[in-house]
Write an enzyme that holds these catalytic residues in place. Structure first.
Site, PDB file in Angstrom:
ATOM      1  N   TYR A 107       0.844  -1.191   0.000  1.00  0.00           N
ATOM      2  CA  TYR A 107       0.000   0.000   0.000  1.00  0.00           C
ATOM      3  C   TYR A 107       0.880   1.242   0.000  1.00  0.00           C
ATOM      4  CZ  TYR A 107      -3.632  -3.218   1.561  1.00  0.00           C
ATOM      5  OH  TYR A 107      -4.520  -4.263   1.652  1.00  0.00           O
ATOM      6  N   HIS A 114      -7.353   0.007  -0.860  1.00  0.00           N
ATOM      7  CA  HIS A 114      -6.861  -1.045  -1.748  1.00  0.00           C
ATOM      8  C   HIS A 114      -5.360  -0.901  -1.962  1.00  0.00           C
ATOM      9  CE1 HIS A 114     -10.921  -2.291  -2.646  1.00  0.00           C
ATOM     10  NE2 HIS A 114     -11.241  -1.032  -2.837  1.00  0.00           N
ATOM     11  N   LYS A 145      -4.116  -4.258  -9.840  1.00  0.00           N
ATOM     12  CA  LYS A 145      -2.886  -3.958  -9.119  1.00  0.00           C
ATOM     13  C   LYS A 145      -1.716  -4.078 -10.092  1.00  0.00           C
ATOM     14  CE  LYS A 145      -4.844  -5.685  -4.824  1.00  0.00           C
ATOM     15  NZ  LYS A 145      -5.782  -4.618  -4.820  1.00  0.00           N
TER      16      LYS A 145
END
EC number: 4.6.1.16
Length: 168
Positions: A107, A114, A145
Protein backbone atom coordinates in the site's frame (compact mmCIF):
# COMPACT_ATOMS: atom_id res chain seq x y z
CA UNK A 1 8.46 -2.68 25.67
CA UNK A 2 5.53 -4.51 24.09
CA UNK A 3 5.77 -8.26 24.59
CA UNK A 4 4.63 -10.79 21.98
CA UNK A 5 4.55 -14.56 22.39
CA UNK A 6 5.57 -17.14 19.81
CA UNK A 7 2.71 -19.28 18.55
CA UNK A 8 3.65 -21.58 15.67
CA UNK A 9 4.67 -19.52 12.66
CA UNK A 10 3.55 -16.17 14.11
CA UNK A 11 3.54 -14.16 17.32
CA UNK A 12 0.70 -12.54 19.25
CA UNK A 13 -0.03 -9.96 21.93
CA UNK A 14 -3.16 -8.85 23.77
CA UNK A 15 -1.51 -5.59 24.88
CA UNK A 16 -3.78 -2.67 23.98
CA UNK A 17 -0.72 -0.48 23.32
CA UNK A 18 0.36 -2.98 20.66
CA UNK A 19 -3.08 -2.99 19.11
CA UNK A 20 -3.36 0.78 19.11
CA UNK A 21 0.19 1.65 18.07
CA UNK A 22 1.13 -1.20 15.76
CA UNK A 23 -2.19 -2.19 14.22
CA UNK A 24 -4.34 0.93 14.22
CA UNK A 25 -1.61 3.50 13.54
CA UNK A 26 1.17 1.63 11.72
CA UNK A 27 -0.82 -1.17 10.06
CA UNK A 28 1.17 -4.15 11.34
CA UNK A 29 -0.39 -7.56 11.75
CA UNK A 30 -3.90 -8.90 11.87
CA UNK A 31 -6.41 -8.43 14.68
CA UNK A 32 -8.30 -11.61 15.66
CA UNK A 33 -10.59 -11.79 18.70
CA UNK A 34 -8.75 -9.08 20.62
CA UNK A 35 -5.26 -10.43 19.85
CA UNK A 36 -2.77 -8.83 17.50
CA UNK A 37 -0.99 -11.46 15.40
CA UNK A 38 2.22 -10.68 13.52
CA UNK A 39 3.98 -12.81 10.92
CA UNK A 40 7.58 -13.80 11.59
CA UNK A 41 8.64 -11.20 9.00
CA UNK A 42 6.81 -8.43 10.86
CA UNK A 43 8.04 -9.63 14.25
CA UNK A 44 11.66 -9.84 13.09
CA UNK A 45 11.45 -6.33 11.65
CA UNK A 46 10.01 -4.88 14.86
CA UNK A 47 12.43 -6.74 17.15
CA UNK A 48 15.36 -5.54 15.02
CA UNK A 49 14.13 -1.97 15.54
CA UNK A 50 13.65 -2.41 19.28
CA UNK A 51 9.88 -1.86 19.12
CA UNK A 52 8.79 -5.23 20.54
CA UNK A 53 10.24 -8.30 22.16
CA UNK A 54 9.21 -11.85 21.38
CA UNK A 55 9.20 -14.57 24.00
CA UNK A 56 8.99 -18.30 23.80
CA UNK A 57 7.67 -19.07 27.26
CA UNK A 58 9.77 -16.81 29.49
CA UNK A 59 12.80 -16.73 27.17
CA UNK A 60 13.33 -13.64 25.02
CA UNK A 61 14.15 -14.46 21.37
CA UNK A 62 16.85 -12.65 19.40
CA UNK A 63 16.58 -11.39 15.84
CA UNK A 64 18.81 -14.25 14.70
CA UNK A 65 16.57 -16.82 16.43
CA UNK A 66 13.53 -15.33 14.70
CA UNK A 67 15.39 -15.41 11.37
CA UNK A 68 16.24 -19.08 11.95
CA UNK A 69 12.59 -19.89 12.74
CA UNK A 70 11.60 -18.16 9.51
CA UNK A 71 14.24 -20.06 7.51
CA UNK A 72 12.96 -23.37 8.89
CA UNK A 73 9.50 -22.58 7.53
CA UNK A 74 10.36 -20.81 4.29
CA UNK A 75 13.43 -21.21 2.09
CA UNK A 76 12.88 -17.67 0.75
CA UNK A 77 12.63 -16.11 4.21
CA UNK A 78 15.90 -14.14 3.92
CA UNK A 79 15.00 -12.71 0.52
CA UNK A 80 11.45 -11.91 1.64
CA UNK A 81 12.77 -10.23 4.78
CA UNK A 82 15.13 -8.01 2.79
CA UNK A 83 12.27 -6.90 0.54
CA UNK A 84 9.85 -6.48 3.46
CA UNK A 85 12.40 -4.40 5.37
CA UNK A 86 13.23 -2.26 2.33
CA UNK A 87 9.58 -1.50 1.61
CA UNK A 88 8.74 -0.76 5.26
CA UNK A 89 11.82 1.46 5.58
CA UNK A 90 10.56 3.42 2.56
CA UNK A 91 7.29 4.02 4.40
CA UNK A 92 5.04 1.54 2.61
CA UNK A 93 2.54 -0.73 4.34
CA UNK A 94 3.26 -4.38 3.52
CA UNK A 95 0.76 -7.22 3.96
CA UNK A 96 0.62 -10.84 2.83
CA UNK A 97 -0.18 -11.31 -0.84
CA UNK A 98 -0.96 -15.01 -0.54
CA UNK A 99 -4.56 -14.78 -1.72
CA UNK A 100 -3.33 -13.02 -4.87
CA UNK A 101 -0.55 -15.51 -5.64
CA UNK A 102 2.22 -13.12 -4.63
CA UNK A 103 4.37 -12.67 -1.58
CA UNK A 104 3.17 -9.20 -0.60
CA UNK A 105 0.45 -6.62 -1.15
CA UNK A 106 1.91 -3.15 -0.86
CA UNK A 107 0.00 0.00 0.00
CA UNK A 108 1.07 3.58 -0.56
CA UNK A 109 2.32 5.43 2.49
CA UNK A 110 -0.52 5.46 4.96
CA UNK A 111 -3.13 2.87 4.21
CA UNK A 112 -5.51 3.18 1.31
CA UNK A 113 -8.49 0.88 1.11
CA UNK A 114 -6.86 -1.04 -1.75
CA UNK A 115 -3.25 -2.02 -2.26
CA UNK A 116 -1.42 -0.59 -5.24
CA UNK A 117 1.05 -3.39 -5.93
CA UNK A 118 1.55 -7.14 -5.69
CA UNK A 119 5.18 -8.04 -5.05
CA UNK A 120 6.76 -11.33 -6.02
CA UNK A 121 10.18 -11.96 -4.39
CA UNK A 122 12.86 -13.90 -6.25
CA UNK A 123 16.55 -14.57 -5.71
CA UNK A 124 18.49 -13.33 -8.74
CA UNK A 125 19.45 -16.83 -9.89
CA UNK A 126 15.82 -18.00 -10.09
CA UNK A 127 14.56 -19.55 -13.30
CA UNK A 128 11.25 -18.23 -14.52
CA UNK A 129 8.97 -19.67 -17.12
CA UNK A 130 6.90 -17.37 -19.30
CA UNK A 131 3.82 -19.09 -17.86
CA UNK A 132 4.84 -18.14 -14.29
CA UNK A 133 5.19 -14.51 -15.26
CA UNK A 134 2.02 -14.46 -17.36
CA UNK A 135 -0.08 -16.06 -14.61
CA UNK A 136 1.06 -13.57 -11.99
CA UNK A 137 0.61 -10.55 -14.24
CA UNK A 138 -2.84 -11.79 -15.23
CA UNK A 139 -3.93 -12.07 -11.58
CA UNK A 140 -2.52 -8.62 -10.77
CA UNK A 141 -4.27 -7.11 -13.78
CA UNK A 142 -7.53 -8.83 -12.85
CA UNK A 143 -7.54 -7.23 -9.38
CA UNK A 144 -6.33 -3.84 -10.66
CA UNK A 145 -2.89 -3.96 -9.12
CA UNK A 146 0.59 -3.56 -10.56
CA UNK A 147 2.86 -6.63 -10.54
CA UNK A 148 6.31 -5.94 -9.15
CA UNK A 149 9.15 -8.46 -9.23
CA UNK A 150 11.62 -7.87 -6.39
CA UNK A 151 14.94 -9.46 -7.31
CA UNK A 152 17.40 -10.01 -4.45
CA UNK A 153 21.04 -10.43 -5.47
CA UNK A 154 23.87 -12.19 -3.64
CA UNK A 155 24.94 -8.86 -2.07
CA UNK A 156 21.46 -8.53 -0.50
CA UNK A 157 20.53 -5.65 -2.80
CA UNK A 158 16.93 -5.46 -4.00
CA UNK A 159 15.96 -4.33 -7.50
CA UNK A 160 12.30 -3.83 -8.41
CA UNK A 161 10.82 -4.46 -11.86
CA UNK A 162 7.29 -3.55 -12.85
CA UNK A 163 5.77 -6.17 -15.15
CA UNK A 164 2.64 -5.29 -17.10
CA UNK A 165 0.59 -6.04 -20.19
CA UNK A 166 1.31 -3.99 -23.27
CA UNK A 167 -1.47 -3.57 -25.79
CA UNK A 168 -0.72 -2.75 -29.43
Amino acid sequence: MIVFYLSGDRVFSTDQNAINGLYNKRHFGKLVEGKLFLSLLEATYLVERGKIEVREGKRKLTVEELMNLGRERDELFDAKYLVYKDLRDRGYTVKSGLKFGSHFRVYRRGMDEHSQWLVWVLPENSRLSPNDITARVRVAHGVRKNMIMAIVDEDADVTYYKVEWVRF
